[in-house]
Motif scaffolding. Structure first.
Motif, PDB file in Angstrom:
ATOM      1  N   ILE A 193       0.866  -1.188   0.000  1.00 26.93           N
ATOM      2  CA  ILE A 193       0.000   0.000   0.000  1.00 26.93           C
ATOM      3  C   ILE A 193       0.896   1.230   0.000  1.00 26.93           C
ATOM      4  CG2 ILE A 193      -1.837   1.211   1.225  1.00 26.93           C
ATOM      5  CD1 ILE A 193      -2.393  -1.606   2.575  1.00 26.93           C
ATOM      6  N   ASN A 194       0.896   1.964  -1.084  1.00 31.73           N
ATOM      7  CA  ASN A 194       1.805   3.093  -1.241  1.00 31.73           C
ATOM      8  C   ASN A 194       1.249   4.380  -0.653  1.00 31.73           C
ATOM      9  OD1 ASN A 194       4.442   2.825  -2.518  1.00 31.73           O
ATOM     10  ND2 ASN A 194       3.350   1.820  -4.205  1.00 31.73           N
ATOM     11  N   TYR A 195       2.195   5.290  -0.373  1.00 30.16           N
ATOM     12  CA  TYR A 195       1.848   6.615   0.159  1.00 30.16           C
ATOM     13  C   TYR A 195       2.379   7.676  -0.800  1.00 30.16           C
ATOM     14  CZ  TYR A 195       1.977  10.751   3.160  1.00 30.16           C
ATOM     15  OH  TYR A 195       1.815  12.018   3.666  1.00 30.16           O
ATOM     16  N   ARG A 196       1.495   8.559  -1.248  1.00 34.68           N
ATOM     17  CA  ARG A 196       1.913   9.660  -2.108  1.00 34.68           C
ATOM     18  C   ARG A 196       2.151  10.909  -1.265  1.00 34.68           C
ATOM     19  NH1 ARG A 196       2.312  11.094  -7.229  1.00 34.68           N
ATOM     20  NH2 ARG A 196       1.370   9.151  -7.981  1.00 34.68           N
ATOM     21  N   MET A 197       3.355  11.467  -1.372  1.00 32.26           N
ATOM     22  CA  MET A 197       3.690  12.710  -0.682  1.00 32.26           C
ATOM     23  C   MET A 197       3.156  13.877  -1.506  1.00 32.26           C
ATOM     24  SD  MET A 197       7.536  11.909   0.728  1.00 32.26           S
ATOM     25  CE  MET A 197       8.213  11.649  -0.915  1.00 32.26           C
ATOM     26  N   VAL A 198       2.113  14.517  -1.000  1.00 38.76           N
ATOM     27  CA  VAL A 198       1.417  15.533  -1.773  1.00 38.76           C
ATOM     28  C   VAL A 198       2.340  16.702  -2.108  1.00 38.76           C
ATOM     29  CG1 VAL A 198      -0.511  17.153  -1.772  1.00 38.76           C
ATOM     30  CG2 VAL A 198      -0.785  14.884  -0.762  1.00 38.76           C
ATOM     31  N   GLY A 199       3.119  17.150  -1.125  1.00 36.90           N
ATOM     32  CA  GLY A 199       3.979  18.303  -1.360  1.00 36.90           C
ATOM     33  C   GLY A 199       5.012  18.046  -2.432  1.00 36.90           C
ATOM     34  N   ALA A 200       5.634  16.865  -2.387  1.00 31.91           N
ATOM     35  CA  ALA A 200       6.673  16.537  -3.354  1.00 31.91           C
ATOM     36  C   ALA A 200       6.105  15.958  -4.645  1.00 31.91           C
ATOM     37  CB  ALA A 200       7.661  15.534  -2.747  1.00 31.91           C
ATOM     38  N   GLY A 201       4.873  15.461  -4.595  1.00 36.10           N
ATOM     39  CA  GLY A 201       4.257  14.882  -5.781  1.00 36.10           C
ATOM     40  C   GLY A 201       4.828  13.539  -6.163  1.00 36.10           C
ATOM     41  N   THR A 202       5.464  12.845  -5.225  1.00 29.07           N
ATOM     42  CA  THR A 202       6.100  11.567  -5.518  1.00 29.07           C
ATOM     43  C   THR A 202       5.590  10.473  -4.577  1.00 29.07           C
ATOM     44  OG1 THR A 202       7.958  12.074  -4.035  1.00 29.07           O
ATOM     45  CG2 THR A 202       8.202  12.683  -6.358  1.00 29.07           C
ATOM     46  N   ILE A 203       5.858   9.227  -4.964  1.00 28.51           N
ATOM     47  CA  ILE A 203       5.527   8.082  -4.118  1.00 28.51           C
ATOM     48  C   ILE A 203       6.676   7.866  -3.136  1.00 28.51           C
ATOM     49  CG2 ILE A 203       5.022   5.619  -4.060  1.00 28.51           C
ATOM     50  CD1 ILE A 203       2.818   7.267  -5.332  1.00 28.51           C
ATOM     51  N   TYR A 204       6.331   7.694  -1.878  1.00 27.13           N
ATOM     52  CA  TYR A 204       7.337   7.539  -0.829  1.00 27.13           C
ATOM     53  C   TYR A 204       8.013   6.170  -0.910  1.00 27.13           C
ATOM     54  CZ  TYR A 204       9.207   7.088   3.907  1.00 27.13           C
ATOM     55  OH  TYR A 204      10.030   6.894   4.983  1.00 27.13           O
ATOM     56  N   ALA A 205       9.337   6.174  -0.865  1.00 26.57           N
ATOM     57  CA  ALA A 205      10.104   4.920  -0.817  1.00 26.57           C
ATOM     58  C   ALA A 205      10.261   4.493   0.639  1.00 26.57           C
ATOM     59  CB  ALA A 205      11.477   5.124  -1.467  1.00 26.57           C
ATOM     60  N   TRP A 206       9.935   3.256   0.945  1.00 24.22           N
ATOM     61  CA  TRP A 206      10.017   2.776   2.318  1.00 24.22           C
ATOM     62  C   TRP A 206      11.484   2.708   2.748  1.00 24.22           C
ATOM     63  CZ3 TRP A 206       5.937  -1.744   2.857  1.00 24.22           C
ATOM     64  CH2 TRP A 206       4.686  -1.253   2.449  1.00 24.22           C
ATOM     65  N   GLU A 207      11.772   3.218   3.944  1.00 26.19           N
ATOM     66  CA  GLU A 207      13.139   3.339   4.427  1.00 26.19           C
ATOM     67  C   GLU A 207      13.432   2.292   5.504  1.00 26.19           C
ATOM     68  OE1 GLU A 207      14.464   7.740   4.648  1.00 26.19           O
ATOM     69  OE2 GLU A 207      12.300   7.779   5.010  1.00 26.19           O
ATOM     70  N   PHE A 208      14.581   1.626   5.366  1.00 26.22           N
ATOM     71  CA  PHE A 208      14.984   0.595   6.323  1.00 26.22           C
ATOM     72  C   PHE A 208      16.460   0.762   6.676  1.00 26.22           C
ATOM     73  CE2 PHE A 208      11.533  -1.170   3.755  1.00 26.22           C
ATOM     74  CZ  PHE A 208      10.658  -1.608   4.738  1.00 26.22           C
ATOM     75  N   GLU A 209      16.801   0.284   7.873  1.00 24.03           N
ATOM     76  CA  GLU A 209      18.201   0.321   8.299  1.00 24.03           C
ATOM     77  C   GLU A 209      18.437  -0.757   9.349  1.00 24.03           C
ATOM     78  OE1 GLU A 209      21.419   3.353  10.439  1.00 24.03           O
ATOM     79  OE2 GLU A 209      19.534   4.138   9.613  1.00 24.03           O
TER      80      GLU A 209
END
Length: 297
Positions: A193-209
Protein backbone atom coordinates in the motif's frame (compact mmCIF):
# COMPACT_ATOMS: atom_id res chain seq x y z
CA UNK A 1 10.67 64.01 1.31
CA UNK A 2 7.58 62.21 2.71
CA UNK A 3 8.34 59.52 5.28
CA UNK A 4 7.84 55.86 4.40
CA UNK A 5 4.78 54.36 6.07
CA UNK A 6 5.03 51.32 8.32
CA UNK A 7 2.60 49.40 6.08
CA UNK A 8 4.79 50.01 3.02
CA UNK A 9 7.89 48.88 4.90
CA UNK A 10 6.11 45.74 6.11
CA UNK A 11 5.00 44.98 2.54
CA UNK A 12 8.58 45.32 1.30
CA UNK A 13 9.76 42.89 4.01
CA UNK A 14 7.30 40.23 2.85
CA UNK A 15 8.24 40.59 -0.84
CA UNK A 16 11.96 40.44 0.00
CA UNK A 17 11.50 37.31 2.13
CA UNK A 18 9.45 35.29 -0.36
CA UNK A 19 11.11 36.57 -3.54
CA UNK A 20 7.82 36.87 -5.41
CA UNK A 21 5.20 39.61 -5.82
CA UNK A 22 2.51 36.98 -6.46
CA UNK A 23 3.19 35.01 -3.27
CA UNK A 24 3.63 38.16 -1.22
CA UNK A 25 0.36 39.61 -2.49
CA UNK A 26 -1.45 36.40 -1.52
CA UNK A 27 0.07 36.50 1.96
CA UNK A 28 -0.87 40.17 2.40
CA UNK A 29 -4.37 39.81 0.99
CA UNK A 30 -3.90 42.33 -1.82
CA UNK A 31 -3.40 42.28 -5.59
CA UNK A 32 -0.06 41.97 -7.31
CA UNK A 33 -0.54 45.32 -9.07
CA UNK A 34 -1.35 47.13 -5.82
CA UNK A 35 1.68 45.59 -4.12
CA UNK A 36 3.94 46.56 -7.02
CA UNK A 37 2.64 50.13 -6.80
CA UNK A 38 3.31 50.14 -3.05
CA UNK A 39 6.95 49.11 -3.54
CA UNK A 40 7.50 51.68 -6.30
CA UNK A 41 6.05 54.38 -4.04
CA UNK A 42 8.31 53.29 -1.19
CA UNK A 43 11.39 53.33 -3.42
CA UNK A 44 10.49 56.79 -4.69
CA UNK A 45 10.14 58.10 -1.14
CA UNK A 46 13.43 56.58 -0.03
CA UNK A 47 15.30 57.61 -3.14
CA UNK A 48 16.91 54.24 -3.89
CA UNK A 49 15.93 50.85 -5.31
CA UNK A 50 15.05 48.10 -2.84
CA UNK A 51 14.24 45.21 -5.16
CA UNK A 52 15.81 43.88 -8.32
CA UNK A 53 13.11 42.58 -10.65
CA UNK A 54 13.49 40.16 -13.56
CA UNK A 55 10.89 38.26 -15.55
CA UNK A 56 11.41 35.20 -13.33
CA UNK A 57 12.49 36.40 -9.90
CA UNK A 58 12.58 39.20 -7.37
CA UNK A 59 15.53 39.77 -5.05
CA UNK A 60 16.61 42.47 -2.66
CA UNK A 61 19.31 44.91 -3.74
CA UNK A 62 22.25 45.63 -1.47
CA UNK A 63 20.39 48.62 -0.06
CA UNK A 64 17.29 46.46 0.30
CA UNK A 65 19.19 43.80 2.26
CA UNK A 66 20.60 46.46 4.58
CA UNK A 67 17.12 47.82 5.25
CA UNK A 68 15.65 44.33 5.69
CA UNK A 69 18.25 43.35 8.29
CA UNK A 70 17.11 46.20 10.53
CA UNK A 71 13.46 46.10 9.57
CA UNK A 72 12.50 42.47 10.29
CA UNK A 73 13.38 42.38 14.01
CA UNK A 74 11.79 45.80 14.47
CA UNK A 75 8.54 44.65 12.86
CA UNK A 76 8.51 41.48 14.96
CA UNK A 77 9.07 43.51 18.12
CA UNK A 78 6.27 45.95 17.25
CA UNK A 79 3.91 43.03 16.58
CA UNK A 80 4.65 41.51 19.96
CA UNK A 81 4.26 44.80 21.84
CA UNK A 82 0.94 45.59 20.15
CA UNK A 83 -0.44 42.17 21.04
CA UNK A 84 0.57 42.59 24.68
CA UNK A 85 -1.10 46.00 24.81
CA UNK A 86 -4.25 44.78 23.07
CA UNK A 87 -4.56 41.77 25.37
CA UNK A 88 -4.47 43.84 28.55
CA UNK A 89 -0.88 43.01 29.53
CA UNK A 90 -1.58 39.74 31.38
CA UNK A 91 -4.12 38.09 29.11
CA UNK A 92 -3.14 35.81 26.24
CA UNK A 93 -5.30 36.54 23.20
CA UNK A 94 -5.22 36.56 19.44
CA UNK A 95 -5.06 33.82 16.83
CA UNK A 96 -2.27 31.25 16.81
CA UNK A 97 -1.84 29.74 13.33
CA UNK A 98 -0.03 26.40 13.17
CA UNK A 99 0.65 24.06 10.26
CA UNK A 100 0.80 20.36 11.08
CA UNK A 101 0.21 16.95 9.59
CA UNK A 102 -2.79 15.02 10.84
CA UNK A 103 -0.48 12.69 12.78
CA UNK A 104 1.27 15.66 14.41
CA UNK A 105 -2.08 17.17 15.39
CA UNK A 106 -3.27 13.94 16.99
CA UNK A 107 0.02 13.28 18.81
CA UNK A 108 1.01 16.77 19.96
CA UNK A 109 -1.72 19.39 19.62
CA UNK A 110 -4.96 17.59 20.44
CA UNK A 111 -3.85 16.37 23.91
CA UNK A 112 -3.13 19.92 25.17
CA UNK A 113 -6.11 21.75 23.67
CA UNK A 114 -8.56 21.20 26.57
CA UNK A 115 -6.20 22.71 29.15
CA UNK A 116 -4.88 25.44 26.83
CA UNK A 117 -8.29 26.71 25.73
CA UNK A 118 -9.61 26.60 29.30
CA UNK A 119 -6.65 28.60 30.62
CA UNK A 120 -6.62 31.10 27.73
CA UNK A 121 -10.25 31.66 26.68
CA UNK A 122 -9.35 34.70 24.56
CA UNK A 123 -6.91 32.75 22.38
CA UNK A 124 -7.87 31.08 19.11
CA UNK A 125 -5.86 28.12 17.80
CA UNK A 126 -6.08 27.70 14.03
CA UNK A 127 -4.61 24.39 12.84
CA UNK A 128 -3.93 23.97 9.13
CA UNK A 129 -3.55 20.29 8.22
CA UNK A 130 -0.93 20.11 5.50
CA UNK A 131 1.66 17.59 4.33
CA UNK A 132 3.85 19.93 2.32
CA UNK A 133 6.49 22.05 3.98
CA UNK A 134 5.06 25.53 4.37
CA UNK A 135 7.13 28.71 4.46
CA UNK A 136 5.70 29.83 7.78
CA UNK A 137 7.16 33.33 7.47
CA UNK A 138 5.78 33.96 3.98
CA UNK A 139 2.43 32.34 4.81
CA UNK A 140 2.10 34.33 8.04
CA UNK A 141 1.97 31.28 10.26
CA UNK A 142 3.24 31.34 13.82
CA UNK A 143 4.69 27.84 13.94
CA UNK A 144 4.67 24.39 12.46
CA UNK A 145 5.00 20.81 13.67
CA UNK A 146 7.00 18.31 11.65
CA UNK A 147 9.39 15.41 12.20
CA UNK A 148 12.72 16.51 13.63
CA UNK A 149 14.77 15.11 10.76
CA UNK A 150 12.90 17.28 8.23
CA UNK A 151 13.29 20.76 9.76
CA UNK A 152 14.86 23.75 8.08
CA UNK A 153 18.16 24.85 9.60
CA UNK A 154 17.14 28.49 10.09
CA UNK A 155 14.24 27.66 12.41
CA UNK A 156 14.14 27.41 16.19
CA UNK A 157 13.00 23.87 17.01
CA UNK A 158 11.49 22.47 20.22
CA UNK A 159 11.23 18.72 20.71
CA UNK A 160 7.66 17.95 21.75
CA UNK A 161 7.52 14.17 21.61
CA UNK A 162 9.51 10.95 21.85
CA UNK A 163 11.38 9.23 19.05
CA UNK A 164 9.12 7.42 16.60
CA UNK A 165 9.37 4.18 14.64
CA UNK A 166 7.79 2.95 11.45
CA UNK A 167 6.11 -0.47 11.29
CA UNK A 168 5.60 -2.82 8.37
CA UNK A 169 2.26 -4.52 8.95
CA UNK A 170 -0.18 -6.85 7.25
CA UNK A 171 -3.37 -8.68 8.15
CA UNK A 172 -3.12 -12.41 8.87
CA UNK A 173 -5.55 -13.05 6.03
CA UNK A 174 -3.21 -11.36 3.57
CA UNK A 175 -0.13 -13.25 4.78
CA UNK A 176 -1.79 -16.65 4.65
CA UNK A 177 -0.39 -18.72 1.80
CA UNK A 178 2.07 -16.05 0.63
CA UNK A 179 5.86 -16.01 0.67
CA UNK A 180 7.24 -14.87 4.04
CA UNK A 181 8.72 -11.38 4.42
CA UNK A 182 12.12 -11.75 6.10
CA UNK A 183 14.06 -8.98 4.36
CA UNK A 184 12.97 -5.58 2.96
CA UNK A 185 13.71 -6.79 -0.57
CA UNK A 186 11.04 -9.48 -0.13
CA UNK A 187 8.47 -6.67 -0.26
CA UNK A 188 9.05 -6.33 -4.00
CA UNK A 189 7.17 -9.59 -4.51
CA UNK A 190 4.18 -8.47 -2.42
CA UNK A 191 1.15 -6.23 -2.87
CA UNK A 192 2.01 -3.09 -0.89
CA UNK A 193 0.00 0.00 0.00
CA UNK A 194 1.81 3.09 -1.24
CA UNK A 195 1.85 6.62 0.16
CA UNK A 196 1.91 9.66 -2.11
CA UNK A 197 3.69 12.71 -0.68
CA UNK A 198 1.42 15.53 -1.77
CA UNK A 199 3.98 18.30 -1.36
CA UNK A 200 6.67 16.54 -3.35
CA UNK A 201 4.26 14.88 -5.78
CA UNK A 202 6.10 11.57 -5.52
CA UNK A 203 5.53 8.08 -4.12
CA UNK A 204 7.34 7.54 -0.83
CA UNK A 205 10.10 4.92 -0.82
CA UNK A 206 10.02 2.78 2.32
CA UNK A 207 13.14 3.34 4.43
CA UNK A 208 14.98 0.59 6.32
CA UNK A 209 18.20 0.32 8.30
CA UNK A 210 19.97 -2.44 10.22
CA UNK A 211 23.56 -2.78 11.43
CA UNK A 212 24.65 0.23 9.42
CA UNK A 213 23.00 -0.98 6.20
CA UNK A 214 20.39 1.45 4.83
CA UNK A 215 17.86 0.52 2.15
CA UNK A 216 15.17 2.45 0.30
CA UNK A 217 12.62 0.09 -1.22
CA UNK A 218 10.16 1.27 -3.86
CA UNK A 219 7.23 -1.06 -3.46
CA UNK A 220 4.31 -1.71 -5.80
CA UNK A 221 0.70 -2.57 -5.24
CA UNK A 222 -2.92 -1.91 -6.17
CA UNK A 223 -3.48 1.04 -3.82
CA UNK A 224 -1.97 4.48 -3.20
CA UNK A 225 -3.20 7.00 -0.64
CA UNK A 226 -2.16 10.38 0.71
CA UNK A 227 -3.76 9.78 4.12
CA UNK A 228 -2.23 7.29 6.62
CA UNK A 229 -5.67 6.52 8.07
CA UNK A 230 -6.77 5.12 4.72
CA UNK A 231 -3.58 3.09 4.42
CA UNK A 232 -4.28 1.56 7.83
CA UNK A 233 -7.85 0.71 6.85
CA UNK A 234 -6.64 -0.98 3.65
CA UNK A 235 -4.11 -3.05 5.60
CA UNK A 236 -6.81 -4.10 8.06
CA UNK A 237 -8.99 -5.13 5.12
CA UNK A 238 -6.23 -7.50 3.97
CA UNK A 239 -5.54 -5.57 0.76
CA UNK A 240 -1.77 -5.45 1.15
CA UNK A 241 1.26 -4.64 3.29
CA UNK A 242 1.35 -1.24 4.99
CA UNK A 243 4.14 1.00 6.29
CA UNK A 244 2.87 3.21 9.10
CA UNK A 245 3.89 4.84 12.36
CA UNK A 246 4.21 2.15 15.02
CA UNK A 247 2.16 3.93 17.68
CA UNK A 248 -0.75 4.29 15.24
CA UNK A 249 -0.93 0.56 14.54
CA UNK A 250 -0.08 -0.60 18.09
CA UNK A 251 -3.72 -1.34 19.11
CA UNK A 252 -4.19 -3.53 16.01
CA UNK A 253 -0.97 -5.39 16.70
CA UNK A 254 -2.13 -6.09 20.25
CA UNK A 255 -5.53 -7.42 19.22
CA UNK A 256 -4.03 -9.56 16.46
CA UNK A 257 -5.71 -7.85 13.51
CA UNK A 258 -2.26 -6.95 12.14
CA UNK A 259 1.11 -8.71 12.19
CA UNK A 260 4.36 -6.76 12.76
CA UNK A 261 7.01 -7.52 10.11
CA UNK A 262 10.69 -6.54 9.75
CA UNK A 263 10.78 -4.91 13.19
CA UNK A 264 14.57 -5.18 13.32
CA UNK A 265 14.82 -3.05 10.16
CA UNK A 266 12.94 0.02 11.46
CA UNK A 267 15.05 1.87 14.09
CA UNK A 268 13.77 4.95 15.95
CA UNK A 269 14.05 8.41 14.36
CA UNK A 270 13.52 11.96 15.72
CA UNK A 271 9.88 12.57 16.58
CA UNK A 272 7.71 15.67 16.32
CA UNK A 273 9.19 19.13 16.84
CA UNK A 274 7.52 22.51 17.01
CA UNK A 275 9.44 25.01 14.87
CA UNK A 276 9.14 28.77 14.52
CA UNK A 277 11.22 31.65 13.15
CA UNK A 278 13.73 33.46 15.33
CA UNK A 279 12.28 36.66 16.72
CA UNK A 280 13.47 39.10 19.32
CA UNK A 281 10.03 39.16 20.93
CA UNK A 282 7.75 36.16 20.72
CA UNK A 283 3.99 36.64 20.50
CA UNK A 284 2.41 35.91 23.90
CA UNK A 285 -0.05 33.40 22.45
CA UNK A 286 2.81 31.36 20.96
CA UNK A 287 4.79 31.57 24.19
CA UNK A 288 1.76 30.28 26.12
CA UNK A 289 1.28 27.42 23.65
CA UNK A 290 4.93 26.41 23.93
CA UNK A 291 4.62 26.42 27.71
CA UNK A 292 1.56 24.14 27.45
CA UNK A 293 3.55 21.73 25.28
CA UNK A 294 6.42 21.72 27.79
CA UNK A 295 4.07 20.98 30.71
CA UNK A 296 2.38 18.06 28.95
CA UNK A 297 3.01 14.82 30.85
Amino acid sequence: MPKASLDDLAAFAVVARVGSFTRAAAALGTSTSNLSHTIRRLEARLGYRLLQRTSRSVSATEDGLTLLAELEPALASIEGVLEVLESGQDRVSGTLRITATRQAYQAAIRPILPAFTARHPNAVVEVLIDYRYRDIVADRLDAGIRLGEKLEQDMIALRIGPDLRMAVVAAPAYLAGREPIRHPRDLIGHRCINYRMVGAGTIYAWEFERDGEALDVRVAGPLTFNEPELMLAAALDGLGVGYLLEHEVAPRLEDGRLVHLLSDWTPPFPGFHLYYPSRRQMRPVLAAFIEALRQRP
